[in-house]
Design an enzyme around this catalytic site. Sequence first.
Site, mmCIF file in Angstrom:
data_model
loop_
_atom_site.group_PDB
_atom_site.id
_atom_site.type_symbol
_atom_site.label_atom_id
_atom_site.label_comp_id
_atom_site.label_asym_id
_atom_site.label_seq_id
_atom_site.Cartn_x
_atom_site.Cartn_y
_atom_site.Cartn_z
ATOM 1 N N HIS A 182 0.807 -0.988 -0.089
ATOM 2 C CA HIS A 182 0.348 0.042 -0.109
ATOM 3 C C HIS A 182 0.605 1.031 -0.213
ATOM 4 O O HIS A 182 1.879 1.349 0.602
ATOM 5 C CB HIS A 182 -0.832 0.113 1.187
ATOM 6 C CG HIS A 182 -2.072 1.091 1.030
ATOM 7 N ND1 HIS A 182 -2.058 2.236 1.668
ATOM 8 C CD2 HIS A 182 -3.021 0.995 0.715
ATOM 9 C CE1 HIS A 182 -2.949 3.014 1.221
ATOM 10 N NE2 HIS A 182 -4.144 1.926 1.227
ATOM 11 N N GLU A 187 -3.419 1.806 -7.403
ATOM 12 C CA GLU A 187 -4.017 2.598 -6.803
ATOM 13 C C GLU A 187 -3.452 4.239 -6.738
ATOM 14 O O GLU A 187 -2.162 4.043 -6.029
ATOM 15 C CB GLU A 187 -4.110 2.668 -5.652
ATOM 16 C CG GLU A 187 -5.064 1.444 -4.816
ATOM 17 C CD GLU A 187 -5.475 1.819 -3.383
ATOM 18 O OE1 GLU A 187 -6.321 1.797 -2.811
ATOM 19 O OE2 GLU A 187 -4.526 2.062 -1.789
HETATM 20 P P1 13P Z 1 -9.854 5.929 -0.146
HETATM 21 O O1 13P Z 1 -10.738 4.877 -0.526
HETATM 22 O O2 13P Z 1 -10.415 6.684 1.618
HETATM 23 O O3 13P Z 1 -9.253 7.567 -1.306
HETATM 24 O O4 13P Z 1 -8.875 4.936 0.568
HETATM 25 C C1 13P Z 1 -8.342 4.499 -0.780
HETATM 26 C C2 13P Z 1 -6.851 3.346 -0.110
HETATM 27 O O5 13P Z 1 -5.959 4.120 -0.153
HETATM 28 C C3 13P Z 1 -7.601 1.954 -0.449
HETATM 29 O O6 13P Z 1 -6.758 1.115 0.223
#
Ligand code: 13P
Length: 271
Positions: A103, A178
């Site tokens: 992450h 992400e």
């Molecule tokens: P948000 O949905 O709060 O933007 O976070 C995304 C995230 O980091 C999920 O791992």
Amino acid sequence: MESHRLLVANWKMNLRPSEEINFVKKHYDRLVNLAKQSNTQIVLCPTFLSIMSIAKNISSNSTNTYLSIGAQDCSTRAIGSFTGQISAACLAEIGCTHVIVGHSEERRAHKESNLQVAHKTIQLLIHGLTPIVCIGESASEKQTSRSKEVLSTQIKTVIDTLNKLSSARRYNLCIAYEPLYAIGSGNVPTTEHLEEIFGHIMRELRNAPSIKNITYLYGGSVNSRQLPMLKKVSKIQGYLVGNASLSFQEMEKMLTSWMVSRSNCISRAEK
Ligand code: 13P
């Protein structure tokens, strides 16, 4: 379960164990029903401290195959003197099915490298868990047209390490795109950017050794308001959700919207 969507709730460090456990107790039946009706597998990723209690709650209901439990990280090492760390073997033993690795918050806060992410991935696969490998570029990398290059490097390190696994076994993997600028910002990239990036990620993983099944997820400001736009990106098979997953009402809205789109699909096919 036939082909289904995946909704991973990353609760990060937002709730205390009592709140996480109460959330599941209070909403368990409704969540499982919504998951069944929308053909979605929900994976809840609470803090490490709640995993065991929630896993017991889930496994006591043998008819539930729609709701499972995941962790937010794991160690690069198998066993030994590594103070404060939690191994893949421990997570498997207490009932986890999925684990998030790489992450961006972890990469940034603890300077986690691509190689460390690859080692965590290996540990998880060896112990029969499904890694959710997060990849993503920063705003400045996107602005300087380096998105694909950054993603390719992140993916390549994982693939190179997967080469060391036994080819006799076939593993499941989730890749979560992400982009750093989308996380917690309320903004998501355009559908054009997402189509292009997911196409690129899929091409990079085409020849991944030993991988039976890859599920492609998007994460970064996913909520019920953004879903209609995100659903247009055909390559996305599920979502990694942060803030919105802390609200049962938001989860309910997202799952309900999939029920609507699913029934639309069926009626179109029947015409
Ligand atoms: P948000 O949905 O709060 O933007 O976070 C995304 C995230 O980091 C999920 O791992």
